[in-house]
Write a protein that holds these residues in place. Structure first.
Motif, PDB file in Angstrom:
ATOM      1  N   LYS A  13      79.196  64.996 133.253  1.00 34.61           N
ATOM      2  CA  LYS A  13      80.576  64.610 133.576  1.00 34.61           C
ATOM      3  C   LYS A  13      81.554  65.610 132.978  1.00 34.61           C
ATOM      4  CE  LYS A  13      79.705  59.708 134.043  1.00 34.61           C
ATOM      5  NZ  LYS A  13      80.105  58.357 133.657  1.00 34.61           N
ATOM      6  N   MET A  14      82.659  65.774 133.652  1.00 40.80           N
ATOM      7  CA  MET A  14      83.728  66.644 133.183  1.00 40.80           C
ATOM      8  C   MET A  14      84.249  66.076 131.864  1.00 40.80           C
ATOM      9  SD  MET A  14      85.177  69.386 134.080  1.00 40.80           S
ATOM     10  CE  MET A  14      86.564  70.334 133.528  1.00 40.80           C
ATOM     11  N   PRO A  15      84.221  66.889 130.791  1.00 42.67           N
ATOM     12  CA  PRO A  15      84.565  66.349 129.469  1.00 42.67           C
ATOM     13  C   PRO A  15      86.066  66.290 129.176  1.00 42.67           C
ATOM     14  CG  PRO A  15      83.791  68.605 129.252  1.00 42.67           C
ATOM     15  CD  PRO A  15      83.659  68.232 130.713  1.00 42.67           C
ATOM     16  N   LYS A  18      92.197  66.629 134.063  1.00 44.18           N
ATOM     17  CA  LYS A  18      92.638  65.652 135.056  1.00 44.18           C
ATOM     18  C   LYS A  18      91.487  64.802 135.592  1.00 44.18           C
ATOM     19  CE  LYS A  18      95.200  65.418 139.381  1.00 44.18           C
ATOM     20  NZ  LYS A  18      95.967  66.169 140.377  1.00 44.18           N
ATOM     21  N   TYR A  19      90.324  65.390 135.701  1.00 43.99           N
ATOM     22  CA  TYR A  19      89.168  64.689 136.274  1.00 43.99           C
ATOM     23  C   TYR A  19      88.111  64.363 135.214  1.00 43.99           C
ATOM     24  CZ  TYR A  19      91.339  65.804 140.681  1.00 43.99           C
ATOM     25  OH  TYR A  19      92.223  65.885 141.720  1.00 43.99           O
ATOM     26  N   GLU A  20      88.559  64.138 133.995  1.00 46.79           N
ATOM     27  CA  GLU A  20      87.656  63.763 132.903  1.00 46.79           C
ATOM     28  C   GLU A  20      86.840  62.539 133.305  1.00 46.79           C
ATOM     29  OE1 GLU A  20      87.837  62.394 128.219  1.00 46.79           O
ATOM     30  OE2 GLU A  20      89.669  62.988 129.243  1.00 46.79           O
ATOM     31  N   GLY A  21      85.527  62.619 133.060  1.00 46.68           N
ATOM     32  CA  GLY A  21      84.638  61.510 133.376  1.00 46.68           C
ATOM     33  C   GLY A  21      84.024  61.560 134.761  1.00 46.68           C
ATOM     34  N   ILE A  24      80.442  66.664 137.723  1.00 41.12           N
ATOM     35  CA  ILE A  24      80.799  68.019 138.166  1.00 41.12           C
ATOM     36  C   ILE A  24      80.629  68.137 139.685  1.00 41.12           C
ATOM     37  CG2 ILE A  24      80.257  70.491 137.950  1.00 41.12           C
ATOM     38  CD1 ILE A  24      81.491  69.326 135.404  1.00 41.12           C
ATOM     39  N   ALA A  25      79.565  67.559 140.223  1.00 42.93           N
ATOM     40  CA  ALA A  25      79.299  67.632 141.665  1.00 42.93           C
ATOM     41  C   ALA A  25      80.362  66.925 142.493  1.00 42.93           C
ATOM     42  CB  ALA A  25      77.925  67.051 141.980  1.00 42.93           C
ATOM     43  N   ASP A  26      81.143  66.037 141.872  1.00 41.82           N
ATOM     44  CA  ASP A  26      82.139  65.260 142.598  1.00 41.82           C
ATOM     45  C   ASP A  26      83.560  65.765 142.399  1.00 41.82           C
ATOM     46  OD1 ASP A  26      80.108  63.629 143.557  1.00 41.82           O
ATOM     47  OD2 ASP A  26      80.283  62.226 141.886  1.00 41.82           O
ATOM     48  N   LEU A  27      83.715  66.881 141.721  1.00 39.39           N
ATOM     49  CA  LEU A  27      85.051  67.439 141.521  1.00 39.39           C
ATOM     50  C   LEU A  27      85.592  67.986 142.840  1.00 39.39           C
ATOM     51  CD1 LEU A  27      84.515  69.338 138.154  1.00 39.39           C
ATOM     52  CD2 LEU A  27      85.768  67.204 138.507  1.00 39.39           C
TER      53      LEU A  27
END
Length: 72
Positions: A13-15, A18-21, A24-27
């Motif tokens: 997960k993005m640590p 804006k997209y924390e949590g 990475i594949a879903d950014l």
């Protein structure tokens, strides 16, 4: 790219930011593009963000679908 990098895109997960949590594949592509313009962070997270940017930029997100299904 290392052998397990594609799987890591689905589990890491993005640590921060804006997209924390979010995985990475879903950014979203625009966020990955921002990193491409501004610079990827150092370390594993940066390497994976760069890989996901290349996958998204080349319209290859469907390559992750078999890995998603296998992990369900």
């Amino acid at each position: 790219m290392q052998a397990d990098d594609l799987q890591r895109l689905l589990t890491l997960k993005m640590p921060y930011g804006k997209y924390e949590g979010r995985y990475i594949a879903d950014l979203p592509g625009h966020y990955l593009g921002w990193f491409a313009r501004e610079g990827f962070p150092k370390g594993e997270i940066g390497r994976l963000l760069e890989l996901m940017y290349e996958i998204d930029h080349n319209n290859l997100r469907e390559l992750l679908n078999p890995l998603r299904q296998a992990s369900n």
